[in-house]
Write a protein that holds these residues in place. Sequence first.
Motif, PDB file in Angstrom:
ATOM      1  N   LEU A 218     -21.141  18.821 -48.095  1.00 58.15           N
ATOM      2  CA  LEU A 218     -19.844  19.830 -48.549  1.00 58.15           C
ATOM      3  C   LEU A 218     -19.534  19.513 -49.826  1.00 58.15           C
ATOM      4  CD1 LEU A 218     -17.086  21.280 -47.734  1.00 58.15           C
ATOM      5  CD2 LEU A 218     -16.269  18.694 -47.106  1.00 58.15           C
ATOM      6  N   ASP A 219     -19.988  18.268 -50.786  1.00 56.16           N
ATOM      7  CA  ASP A 219     -19.647  18.127 -52.333  1.00 56.16           C
ATOM      8  C   ASP A 219     -20.881  18.639 -53.342  1.00 56.16           C
ATOM      9  OD1 ASP A 219     -20.628  16.042 -50.871  1.00 56.16           O
ATOM     10  OD2 ASP A 219     -21.188  15.325 -52.975  1.00 56.16           O
ATOM     11  N   GLU A 220     -22.290  18.906 -53.031  1.00 50.09           N
ATOM     12  CA  GLU A 220     -23.014  19.791 -52.815  1.00 50.09           C
ATOM     13  C   GLU A 220     -22.561  20.704 -52.889  1.00 50.09           C
ATOM     14  OE1 GLU A 220     -27.089  16.599 -52.542  1.00 50.09           O
ATOM     15  OE2 GLU A 220     -26.162  18.113 -50.859  1.00 50.09           O
ATOM     16  N   ALA A 221     -22.377  21.833 -51.972  1.00 50.16           N
ATOM     17  CA  ALA A 221     -22.107  22.836 -52.029  1.00 50.16           C
ATOM     18  C   ALA A 221     -20.879  23.736 -52.716  1.00 50.16           C
ATOM     19  CB  ALA A 221     -21.641  23.282 -49.826  1.00 50.16           C
ATOM     20  N   ILE A 222     -20.181  22.379 -52.880  1.00 48.94           N
ATOM     21  CA  ILE A 222     -18.574  22.615 -53.670  1.00 48.94           C
ATOM     22  C   ILE A 222     -19.187  23.232 -55.004  1.00 48.94           C
ATOM     23  CG2 ILE A 222     -16.214  23.047 -54.106  1.00 48.94           C
ATOM     24  CD1 ILE A 222     -16.185  21.730 -51.494  1.00 48.94           C
ATOM     25  N   LEU A 223     -19.914  22.160 -55.400  1.00 50.21           N
ATOM     26  CA  LEU A 223     -19.468  21.050 -56.999  1.00 50.21           C
ATOM     27  C   LEU A 223     -20.485  21.662 -57.029  1.00 50.21           C
ATOM     28  CD1 LEU A 223     -17.874  18.172 -56.206  1.00 50.21           C
ATOM     29  CD2 LEU A 223     -17.032  19.433 -56.979  1.00 50.21           C
ATOM     30  N   GLY A 224     -22.114  22.777 -56.868  1.00 48.32           N
ATOM     31  CA  GLY A 224     -23.022  23.300 -57.177  1.00 48.32           C
ATOM     32  C   GLY A 224     -24.646  21.121 -57.541  1.00 48.32           C
ATOM     33  N   ALA A 225     -25.477  21.212 -57.082  1.00 43.84           N
ATOM     34  CA  ALA A 225     -26.384  20.143 -57.413  1.00 43.84           C
ATOM     35  C   ALA A 225     -27.957  20.765 -57.747  1.00 43.84           C
ATOM     36  CB  ALA A 225     -26.247  19.358 -55.762  1.00 43.84           C
ATOM     37  N   ARG A 235     -43.009  18.943 -53.766  1.00 42.36           N
ATOM     38  CA  ARG A 235     -41.706  18.549 -53.944  1.00 42.36           C
ATOM     39  C   ARG A 235     -41.467  19.684 -55.124  1.00 42.36           C
ATOM     40  NH1 ARG A 235     -39.729  16.112 -50.326  1.00 42.36           N
ATOM     41  NH2 ARG A 235     -37.654  16.493 -51.029  1.00 42.36           N
ATOM     42  N   LEU A 236     -40.281  20.500 -54.490  1.00 38.99           N
ATOM     43  CA  LEU A 236     -39.804  21.599 -55.275  1.00 38.99           C
ATOM     44  C   LEU A 236     -38.234  21.423 -55.921  1.00 38.99           C
ATOM     45  CD1 LEU A 236     -41.242  24.168 -53.881  1.00 38.99           C
ATOM     46  CD2 LEU A 236     -41.483  23.098 -55.883  1.00 38.99           C
ATOM     47  N   ARG A 237     -38.658  21.154 -56.729  1.00 30.05           N
ATOM     48  CA  ARG A 237     -36.214  21.074 -57.404  1.00 30.05           C
ATOM     49  C   ARG A 237     -36.060  22.052 -57.166  1.00 30.05           C
ATOM     50  NH1 ARG A 237     -34.834  16.349 -59.263  1.00 30.05           N
ATOM     51  NH2 ARG A 237     -33.055  17.167 -60.067  1.00 30.05           N
ATOM     52  N   VAL A 238     -35.306  22.885 -56.952  1.00 35.77           N
ATOM     53  CA  VAL A 238     -33.580  23.669 -56.417  1.00 35.77           C
ATOM     54  C   VAL A 238     -32.865  23.269 -56.681  1.00 35.77           C
ATOM     55  CG1 VAL A 238     -34.530  25.036 -54.492  1.00 35.77           C
ATOM     56  CG2 VAL A 238     -33.241  23.535 -54.032  1.00 35.77           C
ATOM     57  N   THR A 239     -31.759  24.895 -58.262  1.00 37.41           N
ATOM     58  CA  THR A 239     -30.508  24.325 -58.579  1.00 37.41           C
ATOM     59  C   THR A 239     -29.461  24.963 -57.615  1.00 37.41           C
ATOM     60  OG1 THR A 239     -31.031  24.395 -59.848  1.00 37.41           O
ATOM     61  CG2 THR A 239     -28.239  24.728 -60.436  1.00 37.41           C
ATOM     62  N   VAL A 240     -28.563  24.154 -56.477  1.00 34.77           N
ATOM     63  CA  VAL A 240     -27.675  25.144 -55.686  1.00 34.77           C
ATOM     64  C   VAL A 240     -26.769  25.878 -56.751  1.00 34.77           C
ATOM     65  CG1 VAL A 240     -26.841  24.456 -53.931  1.00 34.77           C
ATOM     66  CG2 VAL A 240     -28.592  23.512 -53.699  1.00 34.77           C
ATOM     67  N   PRO A 241     -26.236  26.961 -56.463  1.00 34.89           N
ATOM     68  CA  PRO A 241     -25.187  27.114 -57.464  1.00 34.89           C
ATOM     69  C   PRO A 241     -23.736  25.835 -56.480  1.00 34.89           C
ATOM     70  CG  PRO A 241     -26.244  28.932 -56.462  1.00 34.89           C
ATOM     71  CD  PRO A 241     -26.439  27.646 -55.955  1.00 34.89           C
ATOM     72  N   LYS A 242     -23.207  26.700 -57.855  1.00 30.77           N
ATOM     73  CA  LYS A 242     -21.588  25.860 -56.928  1.00 30.77           C
ATOM     74  C   LYS A 242     -21.271  26.812 -56.028  1.00 30.77           C
ATOM     75  CE  LYS A 242     -18.494  24.465 -60.835  1.00 30.77           C
ATOM     76  NZ  LYS A 242     -17.327  24.084 -61.856  1.00 30.77           N
ATOM     77  N   GLY A 243     -20.506  26.840 -54.875  1.00 26.48           N
ATOM     78  CA  GLY A 243     -19.544  27.622 -53.715  1.00 26.48           C
ATOM     79  C   GLY A 243     -20.159  28.349 -53.381  1.00 26.48           C
ATOM     80  N   SER A 244     -21.683  27.387 -52.694  1.00 23.69           N
ATOM     81  CA  SER A 244     -23.071  27.782 -51.961  1.00 23.69           C
ATOM     82  C   SER A 244     -22.382  27.531 -50.165  1.00 23.69           C
ATOM     83  CB  SER A 244     -24.074  27.347 -51.675  1.00 23.69           C
ATOM     84  OG  SER A 244     -24.705  27.733 -53.461  1.00 23.69           O
ATOM     85  N   SER A 245     -22.777  28.761 -49.920  1.00 26.58           N
ATOM     86  CA  SER A 245     -22.246  29.170 -47.956  1.00 26.58           C
ATOM     87  C   SER A 245     -23.640  28.990 -47.794  1.00 26.58           C
ATOM     88  CB  SER A 245     -21.735  30.208 -47.490  1.00 26.58           C
ATOM     89  OG  SER A 245     -21.033  30.177 -48.736  1.00 26.58           O
ATOM     90  N   SER A 246     -23.599  27.992 -46.434  1.00 27.21           N
ATOM     91  CA  SER A 246     -24.401  28.509 -45.053  1.00 27.21           C
ATOM     92  C   SER A 246     -25.118  29.617 -45.307  1.00 27.21           C
ATOM     93  CB  SER A 246     -24.044  27.692 -44.248  1.00 27.21           C
ATOM     94  OG  SER A 246     -24.305  26.561 -43.414  1.00 27.21           O
TER      95      SER A 246
END
Lengths: 306, 110
Positions: A218-225, A235-246
């Motif tokens: 939940l926090d990663e979805a809201i704050l980004g990560a 392995r790869l790295r991705v940037t999850v943007p702030k405010g992501s949804s399922s």
Amino acid sequence: MSDDPYELLGVSKTASVDEIRKAYRKLAKELHPDLNPGDKSTEDRFKKVSAAHSLLSDAEQRARFDRGEIDGSGADTPQQRYYRHYADSDPSGRYHSDAGYRDFEGASDIFSDLFGRGSDGQARFRARGQNVHYRLVVSFLDAINGAKQQLNLPDGSTIDLTIPAGSKSGTILRLRGKGHPGLGDGPSGDALVELTVAPHAQFSREGDDIIVELPISLDEAILGAKIEVPGASGRLRVTVPKGSSSGDVLRLRGKGAPKGDGRHGDQRVVLKVVMPNTIDDGLEAFMEEWRKEHAYNPRETSGGNQ
Amino acid sequence: MIFSEAEVVTVVEMISVQELRGWVQAGWIAPAIGQSGPVFDELDVARVRLVCELRGDLEVPEEAVPLVLSLLDQVHGLRREMQSLAKAVDAQPENVRAAVKATYRSLMTG
């Protein structure tokens, strides 16, 4: 048609077990659906005859039928799917033989045009040996990254095979000269190996894109990560943007399957927001407070919380 | 749906692993080659069942099984070509279909 099992099998009420079996076998030879592909009425009759046989060959069922406690349909066998159902719907036609019309090629231009195409799909006798067909199941990652594999053939011999990177189900690898030996001085046929890619627990594939689901908190979805995600070749790295949804999709360009021309498809990372195991009092209290000011309805088409 | 050797023996019931291997070796059944042995799909399993029935109730002797399978494979090959040809003719314009039909009739009635 009568439903009387004795009549169906053509035996008397006093027939012995042996007589019943003989009568059934005689009819089976005539009526078996796989020996009469495409003939529905024969199949229906065979079903009735089989049911009659299984009823009369069970002493208890037979006695109950004789006493009139059950009718002739009382021993319905479960619906059996015959070989021909599968053979008819098999798009590869791998067991099909063209021997029944191979000689049409000489007799008709259209047949030689049409059936001459099949050097890939069908084995044919000429001076050269017949092609041999194999099917090989390869793992998802071997198909993406390529692999070398040794095939142990049913006849005990082995073939070294290179699975090209980016292979798909249905890819056919041709190994020249690894088929049946030729007739006379003719060269050997080829071994044609059709690949089937086994499904993978994490990855799936659409064209040249690789798709993977990535659970986020939940926090990663809201704050980004920035998060590590499994890729087909590491392995790869991705940037999850702030405010992501399922359901949001992050596209990692060039990290998919090789296309064969040096380029690659993409890896698509499908986000899935996962709630914490327990909703603690603090979070609950915060949400109660938060929604007083910020309630939103994601089921409306505008959907946003802006 | 895919099956290992052992699973085929379990679902078909009427066959031993040795028999199954013999049939694969003889080319009656052509499973895919998996990383840890042969891999059968539903078509292969239906074919194993068919061979069991040929050998059982239909009393086809061992030596005659390849003959029966070969004829059946030819019938299925022909059915497939017939279906494709019929579809190809169906996809033609009305006048072409009529011409094909007329020629076909005259050939069949000699």
